[in-house]
Write a protein that holds these residues in place. Sequence first.
Motif, mmCIF file in Angstrom:
data_model
loop_
_atom_site.group_PDB
_atom_site.id
_atom_site.type_symbol
_atom_site.label_atom_id
_atom_site.label_comp_id
_atom_site.label_asym_id
_atom_site.label_seq_id
_atom_site.Cartn_x
_atom_site.Cartn_y
_atom_site.Cartn_z
ATOM 1 N N ASP A 193 68.110 88.999 19.998
ATOM 2 C CA ASP A 193 67.225 88.289 22.073
ATOM 3 C C ASP A 193 68.210 87.294 22.389
ATOM 4 O O ASP A 193 67.955 87.794 23.662
ATOM 5 N N GLY A 194 69.218 87.461 21.477
ATOM 6 C CA GLY A 194 70.492 86.117 22.896
ATOM 7 C C GLY A 194 70.375 84.623 21.794
ATOM 8 O O GLY A 194 71.017 84.229 22.892
ATOM 9 N N ARG A 195 69.441 84.529 21.802
ATOM 10 C CA ARG A 195 68.731 82.973 20.490
ATOM 11 C C ARG A 195 70.543 82.405 20.138
ATOM 12 O O ARG A 195 71.341 83.653 19.949
ATOM 13 N N VAL A 196 70.467 81.802 21.050
ATOM 14 C CA VAL A 196 72.103 80.965 20.214
ATOM 15 C C VAL A 196 71.386 79.642 19.062
ATOM 16 O O VAL A 196 69.845 79.012 19.112
ATOM 17 N N VAL A 247 68.616 75.391 23.044
ATOM 18 C CA VAL A 247 68.999 76.048 23.390
ATOM 19 C C VAL A 247 68.975 77.012 24.151
ATOM 20 O O VAL A 247 69.225 77.260 25.706
ATOM 21 N N GLY A 248 68.236 78.462 23.417
ATOM 22 C CA GLY A 248 67.525 79.589 24.067
ATOM 23 C C GLY A 248 68.376 80.468 24.198
ATOM 24 O O GLY A 248 69.604 80.552 22.998
ATOM 25 N N ARG A 249 68.687 81.188 24.724
ATOM 26 C CA ARG A 249 69.905 82.440 25.066
ATOM 27 C C ARG A 249 71.471 81.943 25.403
ATOM 28 O O ARG A 249 71.414 80.918 26.361
ATOM 29 N N VAL A 250 72.352 82.922 25.482
ATOM 30 C CA VAL A 250 72.895 83.195 25.752
ATOM 31 C C VAL A 250 74.503 83.531 27.218
ATOM 32 O O VAL A 250 73.263 84.760 27.231
ATOM 33 N N ASP A 254 73.049 91.475 27.064
ATOM 34 C CA ASP A 254 73.272 91.322 27.691
ATOM 35 C C ASP A 254 74.468 89.899 28.738
ATOM 36 O O ASP A 254 73.833 89.481 29.540
ATOM 37 N N PHE A 255 75.118 89.088 27.690
ATOM 38 C CA PHE A 255 75.994 88.467 28.195
ATOM 39 C C PHE A 255 77.330 88.901 28.626
ATOM 40 O O PHE A 255 77.962 89.639 28.397
ATOM 41 N N GLU A 256 77.907 87.662 29.442
ATOM 42 C CA GLU A 256 79.273 88.170 29.652
ATOM 43 C C GLU A 256 80.366 87.837 29.005
ATOM 44 O O GLU A 256 80.159 87.040 28.081
ATOM 45 N N VAL A 257 81.400 88.184 29.042
ATOM 46 C CA VAL A 257 82.623 87.895 28.511
ATOM 47 C C VAL A 257 83.528 87.782 29.024
ATOM 48 O O VAL A 257 84.389 88.514 29.548
ATOM 49 N N TYR A 258 84.874 87.077 28.533
ATOM 50 C CA TYR A 258 85.538 86.589 29.206
ATOM 51 C C TYR A 258 86.653 86.044 28.426
ATOM 52 O O TYR A 258 86.400 85.481 27.039
#
Length: 518
Positions: A252-255, A327-330, A406-410
């Motif tokens: 779920d994107g949780r960190v 923190v929540g989601r990334v 659906d997080f961004e990646v760089y």
Amino acid sequence: MVIAETELDVKNILDNPTAARLRDLAAAMSIARETEYNNLNVQTVAVARSSKSTFIVADDCGQHSTQCISRAEYERVTALQNEYIAGRDMVVIDGYIGADPEFRTSARLLIEASNANVAAMQQLLYFDAGPHSGEPELSIIYTPNLAVDGYPDERLIVVDLDNYTTRIFNSDYFGESKKAGLRMWNKLVYDRGGLALHAGCKVIPVAGDGGEVRQRVGLIIGLSGTGKTTTTFTQQNNSLPVQDDFVAVMPDGRVYGTENGCFAKTYGLDVDNEPVIYRAVTQPESYLENVAQTPEGKVDFFDDGYTQNGRAVFPMSAVPSHPTTEVGRVDFILILNRNDNIIPAVCRLSGAQAAAYFMLGETKGTSAGGAAEAGKFLRIPGTNPFFPLLHAQQGNRFGELQDAADFEVYVMNTGRVGGGDEDERSSKVKIRHSSAVVKAIAEGTVTWERDPDFGYEIAISVPGIGDEDAHLLQPRRLYEAQGRQEEYAQIVERIRRDRVEYLESWPGLDPRIIAALG
């Protein structure tokens, strides 16, 4: 005492001593010296992790990308260690990896009292130090002074994932204790459907269009020594660090964070460039390891006469920080690549590209990985040499998590453009450049265009990076201005070929990840 379902006979156990008691024991060590900051500095024999001496216990190594030893051999060295421990004074440190009551993992370190600095440093990193109610999920049994014949440098780090126990022989380097727990925690997280990332975490406040403030959560993936801690602690918009080394990302994107402190590299530490880390390292509660100092206690963070891998452990309470349980989601992930040729200061990845570059794990090695890695070009999947399963599982899981969350990646280059340190034609990506990039990513103020060679997006402009440094964003401009177009083209061709060959070398990796390199 019971460790990993085995009753150990111990001459004497100091059970979860106070920080003050551990400080007294560490101060009595012949290799410990007090510094001008009233903290302790210990000089160790092993000055880095011993990767060649690290093994997973498995009769069939087909489920691991790292080297293995048989269960029978493990039982042999276990007996040696248990016999040795029976005649030694030992220290027990209990605590948790992670602070969230729903996710934290109980851990226990059992180590020779003669190496009390390791116990003290580990106590700083564990959450809720003190006895557990019941036996720990993860155990580390550590005998720094017991050599084992037949292994590199007579040193052995052996990981029993079936019983979640790591046994360490003949290394006095604190990093072996720290990574022992986190290595086993990697598997626990994977089994729960997530992925452990060798990453720092920070929370950056960003003003929205309507004046509201959003908290953007960024993870900074990087091999030790590539700028992970620096990038995590350098402030943008009064950002706060959460974690500097390992986090879990769930579907779920949780960190989730892991440690209540930081194990920071100190070589080149400067109060002007890294004031937050400098202040934390130079307070009495911190511990230094292999940092140069004079007989009078004067510390020199720029002296590499003994090693460039000087280290410090300090508690997160020594710095302004964001609670790890809130923190929540990334929102975005930065993959650090300390390079020195045509990798831009930042590029944006899309779709399966993100998993591909995560798997590539490209960077220039530092002294943190020992002499075998320092200064050499490396590819380490996820920049995580501590993942104990098959590396293809890392890449596939990363792709699954990005699809779900659906997080961004760089990719961020924290090294140079146009050549190495000795090449006068090259330019350094400085801390201020990287900080401007992180701020712009958080705020969404980067202007992008597609790179024709690699298919990712490169920055046309980044607020805070002027025209004089534009070649850091578009390395082609530097090579063209210096008449090095042919060299640039050759590097492009070599990198593209080598990257595909590298990803194809990992059996089981999703073919879509390899195809994303184009």
